[in-house]
Design an enzyme around this catalytic site. Structure first.
Site, mmCIF file in Angstrom:
data_model
loop_
_atom_site.group_PDB
_atom_site.id
_atom_site.type_symbol
_atom_site.label_atom_id
_atom_site.label_comp_id
_atom_site.label_asym_id
_atom_site.label_seq_id
_atom_site.Cartn_x
_atom_site.Cartn_y
_atom_site.Cartn_z
ATOM 1 N N CYS A 165 -2.010 2.792 7.888
ATOM 2 C CA CYS A 165 -2.022 3.964 7.014
ATOM 3 C C CYS A 165 -1.462 5.220 7.673
ATOM 4 C CB CYS A 165 -3.439 4.221 6.527
ATOM 5 S SG CYS A 165 -4.176 2.767 5.771
ATOM 6 N N HIS A 305 -6.838 13.471 6.206
ATOM 7 C CA HIS A 305 -6.614 12.073 5.820
ATOM 8 C C HIS A 305 -7.536 11.725 4.656
ATOM 9 C CE1 HIS A 305 -5.275 7.987 6.355
ATOM 10 N NE2 HIS A 305 -6.490 7.553 6.647
ATOM 11 N N GLU A 316 -13.885 12.477 10.370
ATOM 12 C CA GLU A 316 -12.895 13.546 10.251
ATOM 13 C C GLU A 316 -13.552 14.908 10.072
ATOM 14 O OE1 GLU A 316 -8.533 14.239 8.191
ATOM 15 O OE2 GLU A 316 -9.950 12.865 7.226
ATOM 16 N N LYS A 334 -5.810 12.464 -1.392
ATOM 17 C CA LYS A 334 -6.141 11.122 -1.883
ATOM 18 C C LYS A 334 -7.114 11.143 -3.051
ATOM 19 C CE LYS A 334 -5.092 8.719 2.447
ATOM 20 N NZ LYS A 334 -4.645 9.894 3.215
ATOM 21 N N HIS A 339 -5.177 6.082 -2.164
ATOM 22 C CA HIS A 339 -4.701 5.818 -0.801
ATOM 23 C C HIS A 339 -3.419 5.006 -0.893
ATOM 24 C CE1 HIS A 339 -4.463 5.308 3.359
ATOM 25 N NE2 HIS A 339 -5.714 4.976 3.658
ATOM 26 N N PHE A 398 -5.717 1.700 10.173
ATOM 27 C CA PHE A 398 -6.348 0.518 10.741
ATOM 28 C C PHE A 398 -5.664 0.176 12.071
ATOM 29 C CE2 PHE A 398 -8.125 -1.805 6.710
ATOM 30 C CZ PHE A 398 -9.011 -0.762 6.516
#
Length: 415
Positions: A165, A305, A316, A334, A339, A398
């Site tokens: 991502c 993110h 985060e 998002k 996503h 990931f």
């Protein structure tokens, strides 16, 4: 801090294919409205998550044109359309540029899995002769970078980073390095992804990563909300044209923003879960600040993110409050876009550029307020008018990949 124009990277073009709209004005209006795009998808019926954020405003076959589209998977078409739009926005004409000085860096995380699944079915039903002879080039993740280079006549470095991502952000960071090293004058860079297929959705659902708010798809993606329960899968592409500042100035191009720096680091913690301490993410953010020559307190805005998963958002939030105690504004696209995996870092970089240009921070969709124990200033309900000179955009993937991009408002835009 004065910059050396010979090594400064500027953004001169943006191109988008997104769930909220494909032209820049529609995209920006939808993002600022905080209007979620998640909806039920017929092909996902019966799955734990039967909804997603589709990017279907553009007829991709028509947009690609000609006969080339038949050899491209959907993610490649999205990437190519976004790249053409970015190049046009930059005022560039590929037939006139020195292709040897033009690079392409296009991040893709998964690639052509939908094409692969379709051909597995053909193989099972009708034998090997039913498998497409184009399966290999259609499913490979680097197909997007290759097709863009072919279409634009770009003969410089052509790269396809895959950092899950964070891939779109990694592509922009790599492009920044190519320009700073003098290896290119122009780099067309970004990310693309389209994997809204039952196999991929089921895989993420089995992992426990997806929201299961099947009764309220539009409310499912809710970054930093106390009751968030997972992300919503999206698709799309984002491409930026990056140039050496001297090259852009010589041709009289508009610099939309400065990519002032970038930083990358790895958690080395777990294949899918972020390090809860946020050490890797913080190292990436500190490296981006160091690359840009900024102190943390100079950052006005954070494009987070913000996946809407319990683990990512908690990590985060701690990162933002710890590194930026002066409480810069925070948004998380998002909530609107879902996503978009590899495309996310590039689409959100474009959103960060637009925030710098417009002096407007989009709200986080579906968020009333973050948990009281998180000391972060999330923009909610409506866009916030704000003087934003410096902003960072976070991307985490990931595998523990962390990438942070540092953008600065172009000098001509100073008020």
């Amino acid at each position: 801090m004065a910059r050396d124009a010979r090594t400064t990277t500027v953004v001169t073009g943006l191109g988008l294919v997104t769930p909220v709209g494909d032209d820049e004005d529609t995209f920006w209006t939808g993002l600022c409205a905080g209007r979620p795009t998640a909806r039920r998808c017929e092909e996902l019926a019966g799955l734990p998550a039967d909804f997603a954020c589709r990017a279907d405003a553009t007829d991709l076959d028509e947009a690609v044109g000609g006969r080339a589209g038949w050899r491209m998977a959907r993610f490649v078409k999205m990437a190519l359309v976004a790249a053409r739009r970015a190049v046009a926005d930059a005022g560039l004409r590929p037939e006139r540029w020195d292709g040897g000085r033009v690079g392409v860096v296009l991040g893709v995380g998964v690639g052509g899995v939908p094409v692969l699944v379709d051909n597995v079915r053909r193989l099972d039903a009708n034998g090997p002769q039913a498998v497409s002879p184009l399966l290999a080039p259609m499913m490979m993740p680097n197909a997007a970078a290759g097709e863009i280079a072919i279409d634009l006549g770009a003969h410089g470095p052509s790269l396809a980073p895959a950092t899950a991502c964070a891939s779109g952000a990694t592509a922009l960071a790599t492009a920044h390095d190519l320009l700073a090293a003098g290896r290119c004058d122009i780099v067309v860079a970004g990310g693309a992804e389209s994997v809204l297929t039952p196999l991929v959705v089921a895989a993420f659902a089995q992992l426990g990563a997806l929201s299961t708010r099947t009764g309220d798809p539009a409310g499912a993606s809710r970054p930093f909300a106390p009751d968030r329960d997972g992300f919503v899968l999206g698709e799309g592409a984002g491409v930026l044209v990056l140039e050496r500042a001297t090259h852009a100035a010589a041709r009289g191009a508009r610099a939309r923003a400065v990519l002032a720096g970038s930083g990358s680091a790895t958690d080395a913690h777990h294949p899918t879960a972020p390090d809860p301490s946020g050490r890797g993410a913080r190292r990436a953010a500190e490296a981006a600040l160091d690359s840009a020559g900024w102190a943390a307190h100079q950052v006005d805005h954070v494009n987070a993110h913000g996946t809407s998963t319990p683990l990512n958002d908690a990590m985060e939030a701690a990162l933002i409050s710890g590194l930026f105690p002066h409480r810069p504004s925070v948004t998380a696209p998002k909530g609107v876009l879902g996503h978009t995996l590899a495309a996310g870092g590039a689409i959100e970089a474009a959103a960060t550029v637009l925030t710098l240009e417009h002096g407007l921070v989009p709200p986080v969709a579906n968020l009333d307020a973050p948990p009281a124990e998180w000391d972060i200033d999330c923009v909610t309900k409506q866009p916030r008018r704000q003087e934003v000179r410096r902003a960072v955009s976070h991307s985490f993937g990931f595998g523990g990949h962390n990438v942070v991009l540092a953008f600065e408002r172009a000098r001509h835009a100073d008020r």
